[in-house]
Write a protein that holds these residues in place. Structure first.
Motif, PDB file in Angstrom:
ATOM      1  N   ASP A 111      -0.676  -3.847  -3.493  1.00 54.61           N
ATOM      2  CA  ASP A 111      -1.827  -3.438  -4.287  1.00 54.61           C
ATOM      3  C   ASP A 111      -2.824  -2.645  -3.436  1.00 54.61           C
ATOM      4  O   ASP A 111      -3.278  -1.568  -3.842  1.00 54.61           O
ATOM      5  CB  ASP A 111      -2.514  -4.672  -4.877  1.00 54.61           C
ATOM      6  CG  ASP A 111      -3.662  -4.298  -5.807  1.00 54.61           C
ATOM      7  OD1 ASP A 111      -3.397  -3.685  -6.858  1.00 54.61           O
ATOM      8  OD2 ASP A 111      -4.812  -4.593  -5.461  1.00 54.61           O
ATOM      9  N   ARG A 112      -3.141  -3.166  -2.237  1.00 55.27           N
ATOM     10  CA  ARG A 112      -4.102  -2.481  -1.373  1.00 55.27           C
ATOM     11  C   ARG A 112      -3.564  -1.115  -0.937  1.00 55.27           C
ATOM     12  O   ARG A 112      -4.262  -0.109  -1.016  1.00 55.27           O
ATOM     13  CB  ARG A 112      -4.418  -3.333  -0.141  1.00 55.27           C
ATOM     14  CG  ARG A 112      -5.349  -2.615   0.848  1.00 55.27           C
ATOM     15  CD  ARG A 112      -5.600  -3.469   2.075  1.00 55.27           C
ATOM     16  NE  ARG A 112      -6.441  -4.621   1.764  1.00 55.27           N
ATOM     17  CZ  ARG A 112      -6.187  -5.866   2.144  1.00 55.27           C
ATOM     18  NH1 ARG A 112      -5.100  -6.126   2.830  1.00 55.27           N
ATOM     19  NH2 ARG A 112      -7.023  -6.833   1.837  1.00 55.27           N
ATOM     20  N   ASN A 113      -2.324  -1.085  -0.452  1.00 57.74           N
ATOM     21  CA  ASN A 113      -1.772   0.174   0.037  1.00 57.74           C
ATOM     22  C   ASN A 113      -1.596   1.189  -1.087  1.00 57.74           C
ATOM     23  O   ASN A 113      -1.842   2.387  -0.896  1.00 57.74           O
ATOM     24  CB  ASN A 113      -0.439  -0.059   0.754  1.00 57.74           C
ATOM     25  CG  ASN A 113      -0.641  -0.527   2.188  1.00 57.74           C
ATOM     26  OD1 ASN A 113      -1.749  -0.865   2.592  1.00 57.74           O
ATOM     27  ND2 ASN A 113       0.429  -0.556   2.955  1.00 57.74           N
ATOM     28  N   SER A 114      -1.168   0.740  -2.259  1.00 55.37           N
ATOM     29  CA  SER A 114      -0.968   1.671  -3.378  1.00 55.37           C
ATOM     30  C   SER A 114      -2.288   2.292  -3.809  1.00 55.37           C
ATOM     31  O   SER A 114      -2.381   3.508  -4.028  1.00 55.37           O
ATOM     32  CB  SER A 114      -0.311   0.952  -4.559  1.00 55.37           C
ATOM     33  OG  SER A 114       0.987   0.503  -4.221  1.00 55.37           O
ATOM     34  N   HIS A 167       6.555  -0.003  -7.950  1.00 51.37           N
ATOM     35  CA  HIS A 167       7.166  -0.834  -6.913  1.00 51.37           C
ATOM     36  C   HIS A 167       7.920  -1.999  -7.548  1.00 51.37           C
ATOM     37  O   HIS A 167       7.484  -2.546  -8.568  1.00 51.37           O
ATOM     38  CB  HIS A 167       6.113  -1.443  -5.969  1.00 51.37           C
ATOM     39  CG  HIS A 167       5.581  -0.491  -4.944  1.00 51.37           C
ATOM     40  ND1 HIS A 167       4.414   0.218  -5.130  1.00 51.37           N
ATOM     41  CD2 HIS A 167       6.045  -0.150  -3.716  1.00 51.37           C
ATOM     42  CE1 HIS A 167       4.179   0.973  -4.057  1.00 51.37           C
ATOM     43  NE2 HIS A 167       5.146   0.759  -3.184  1.00 51.37           N
ATOM     44  N   ASP A 168       9.027  -2.389  -6.923  1.00 48.58           N
ATOM     45  CA  ASP A 168       9.659  -3.676  -7.213  1.00 48.58           C
ATOM     46  C   ASP A 168       9.949  -4.354  -5.879  1.00 48.58           C
ATOM     47  O   ASP A 168      10.288  -3.692  -4.897  1.00 48.58           O
ATOM     48  CB  ASP A 168      10.944  -3.505  -8.032  1.00 48.58           C
ATOM     49  CG  ASP A 168      12.011  -2.696  -7.301  1.00 48.58           C
ATOM     50  OD1 ASP A 168      12.692  -3.266  -6.424  1.00 48.58           O
ATOM     51  OD2 ASP A 168      12.143  -1.492  -7.594  1.00 48.58           O
ATOM     52  N   TYR A 169       9.766  -5.669  -5.811  1.00 51.42           N
ATOM     53  CA  TYR A 169       9.914  -6.350  -4.521  1.00 51.42           C
ATOM     54  C   TYR A 169      10.277  -7.818  -4.694  1.00 51.42           C
ATOM     55  O   TYR A 169      10.041  -8.427  -5.745  1.00 51.42           O
ATOM     56  CB  TYR A 169       8.625  -6.232  -3.703  1.00 51.42           C
ATOM     57  CG  TYR A 169       7.400  -6.808  -4.376  1.00 51.42           C
ATOM     58  CD1 TYR A 169       7.092  -8.171  -4.298  1.00 51.42           C
ATOM     59  CD2 TYR A 169       6.519  -5.987  -5.095  1.00 51.42           C
ATOM     60  CE1 TYR A 169       5.969  -8.693  -4.917  1.00 51.42           C
ATOM     61  CE2 TYR A 169       5.398  -6.500  -5.716  1.00 51.42           C
ATOM     62  CZ  TYR A 169       5.129  -7.864  -5.621  1.00 51.42           C
ATOM     63  OH  TYR A 169       4.022  -8.380  -6.241  1.00 51.42           O
ATOM     64  N   GLY A 216      -1.566   4.074 -10.585  1.00 54.35           N
ATOM     65  CA  GLY A 216      -1.602   5.486 -10.939  1.00 54.35           C
ATOM     66  C   GLY A 216      -2.958   6.111 -10.708  1.00 54.35           C
ATOM     67  O   GLY A 216      -3.972   5.427 -10.528  1.00 54.35           O
ATOM     68  N   THR A 217      -2.965   7.437 -10.699  1.00 52.08           N
ATOM     69  CA  THR A 217      -4.211   8.197 -10.581  1.00 52.08           C
ATOM     70  C   THR A 217      -4.005   9.577 -11.185  1.00 52.08           C
ATOM     71  O   THR A 217      -2.865  10.029 -11.369  1.00 52.08           O
ATOM     72  CB  THR A 217      -4.656   8.319  -9.102  1.00 52.08           C
ATOM     73  OG1 THR A 217      -5.979   8.838  -9.055  1.00 52.08           O
ATOM     74  CG2 THR A 217      -3.739   9.265  -8.325  1.00 52.08           C
ATOM     75  N   ILE A 258      -2.166  12.276   4.798  1.00 52.08           N
ATOM     76  CA  ILE A 258      -2.694  12.026   3.457  1.00 52.08           C
ATOM     77  C   ILE A 258      -2.759  10.550   3.085  1.00 52.08           C
ATOM     78  O   ILE A 258      -3.479  10.192   2.159  1.00 52.08           O
ATOM     79  CB  ILE A 258      -1.884  12.791   2.383  1.00 52.08           C
ATOM     80  CG1 ILE A 258      -0.425  12.351   2.372  1.00 52.08           C
ATOM     81  CG2 ILE A 258      -2.004  14.282   2.580  1.00 52.08           C
ATOM     82  CD1 ILE A 258       0.374  12.947   1.217  1.00 52.08           C
ATOM     83  N   PHE A 259      -2.028   9.690   3.801  1.00 50.97           N
ATOM     84  CA  PHE A 259      -2.024   8.265   3.467  1.00 50.97           C
ATOM     85  C   PHE A 259      -2.592   7.449   4.627  1.00 50.97           C
ATOM     86  O   PHE A 259      -1.956   7.334   5.672  1.00 50.97           O
ATOM     87  CB  PHE A 259      -0.604   7.785   3.142  1.00 50.97           C
ATOM     88  CG  PHE A 259       0.021   8.448   1.943  1.00 50.97           C
ATOM     89  CD1 PHE A 259      -0.705   8.630   0.786  1.00 50.97           C
ATOM     90  CD2 PHE A 259       1.334   8.889   1.982  1.00 50.97           C
ATOM     91  CE1 PHE A 259      -0.136   9.251  -0.330  1.00 50.97           C
ATOM     92  CE2 PHE A 259       1.915   9.491   0.878  1.00 50.97           C
ATOM     93  CZ  PHE A 259       1.173   9.672  -0.284  1.00 50.97           C
ATOM     94  N   PRO A 260      -3.769   6.861   4.482  1.00 48.43           N
ATOM     95  CA  PRO A 260      -4.383   6.109   5.581  1.00 48.43           C
ATOM     96  C   PRO A 260      -3.506   5.025   6.200  1.00 48.43           C
ATOM     97  O   PRO A 260      -3.528   4.860   7.424  1.00 48.43           O
ATOM     98  CB  PRO A 260      -5.634   5.511   4.920  1.00 48.43           C
ATOM     99  CG  PRO A 260      -6.002   6.493   3.865  1.00 48.43           C
ATOM    100  CD  PRO A 260      -4.678   6.990   3.318  1.00 48.43           C
TER     101      PRO A 260
END
Length: 314
Positions: A134-137, A114-116, A12-13, A35-37
């Motif tokens: 984790d990195r992408n989020s 996320h669920d995976y 979150g942010t 907006i998303f690298p």
């Protein structure tokens, strides 16, 4: 396949922007490469009411991947649920929810759930997914915060433009010229060297050295998504000092009198570097003109050679 229960994580942010504005930015997937690298390109496959099927090309742990996801949009609750329809190994299943919560009129909390599961519940696969999610989020939420707040502060820094030429030939031949970037060093005078890889058909990594008017060369790297005969979308990953983002696409279509080929660019400027690069008297307007001229000159040169190639074959 996977037999275990999905793992669940949340990131979150807090964003200094109205919740409705944040939701709209996430809901419109055409914004995502901006907006998303990690996101290279997103294509709509189906749309019906508040449901849509999209195909996403993005990087995960430094690898370019693509998958399809079904999304359900709820603009009243400011929620978007998503579920991958066709995942890329080692992912067996992936889904989640974007939740935008207003804190006050000008501030919002964004939660990304996320669920995976992993293919065959492989521990190494689970570790890879955990790291990628984790990195992408974290990257996506940080970029979302930055870009939403930047958009609210100054719309001047983001701009788009397009160049189009008519061709007395076929759209397919022009597409082939741009698609075959591994031959650009021999076909385009402003390209010195090219390194092109395409491990997955239609998903390219392009690195090239281009010559400037003063004889200097600079290296750029891009990911490219090639949609057979009609469109090549790209995202530049190595950027000059004046830009914090550069995405775009080439499009090709046949007409009654031949074909049209276009090159579109979307740019976000880095205002802190304008005076250092262009001089103490320069501002955003001068930087926009400088960047547009540089990009348009190269893309129009490429379009011109693509036209010559298509017309010669015609």
């Amino acid at each position: 396949m996977s037999t275990s229960e999905p793992r669940e994580v949340e990131h979150g942010t807090t964003v200094s922007a109205p919740a409705d504005d944040v939701y709209r930015l996430i809901a419109d997937v055409t914004n995502w490469p901006r907006i998303f690298p990690p996101t290279i390109y997103v294509d709509h496959l189906e749309r019906s009411g508040d449901e849509e099927l999209i195909r996403i090309w993005a990087t995960a742990n430094g690898e370019a991947k693509n998958w399809t996801s079904r999304r359900v949009l709820d603009p009243e609750k400011l929620r978007i649920t998503f579920r991958q329809q066709v995942s890329a190994p080692p992912v067996a299943s992936m889904g989640g929810t974007w939740i935008v919560e207003p804190l006050d009129e000008r501030t919002a909390r964004v939660r990304l759930l996320h669920d995976y599961t992993a293919v065959d519940d492989d521990p190494a696969g689970l570790a890879w997914i955990e790291e990628a999610v984790d990195r992408n989020s974290r990257t996506e939420l940080a970029a979302l915060k930055t870009n939403v707040e930047l958009a609210a502060a100054s719309g001047e820094l983001t701009f788009s433009f397009e160049d189009t030429i008519a061709i007395d030939g076929s759209a397919k031949d022009a597409y082939d010229f741009v698609n075959e970037a591994d031959r650009w060093a021999e076909r385009l005078p402003h390209v010195a060297t090219v390194r092109l890889t395409e491990d997955t058909p239609g998903l390219q990594t392009l690195e090239m050295d281009t010559r400037a008017k003063d004889g200097s060369t600079h290296t750029t790297q891009s990911y490219r998504v090639c949609l057979k005969d009609r469109k090549i979308a790209y995202k530049q990953t190595t950027l000059p000092a004046l830009m914090s983002l550069h995405t775009g696409y080439w499009t090709f279509r046949d007409t009654d009198n031949g074909a049209l080929a276009s090159s579109q660019h979307t740019v976000v400027l880095r205002p802190e570097n304008i005076r250092r690069i262009l001089g103490p008297g320069a501002g955003v307007a001068e930087a926009r003109e400088y960047v547009r001229t540089a990009l348009s000159t190269n893309s129009r040169a490429t379009l011109g050679h693509a036209r010559d190639y298509a017309e010669a074959r015609h």
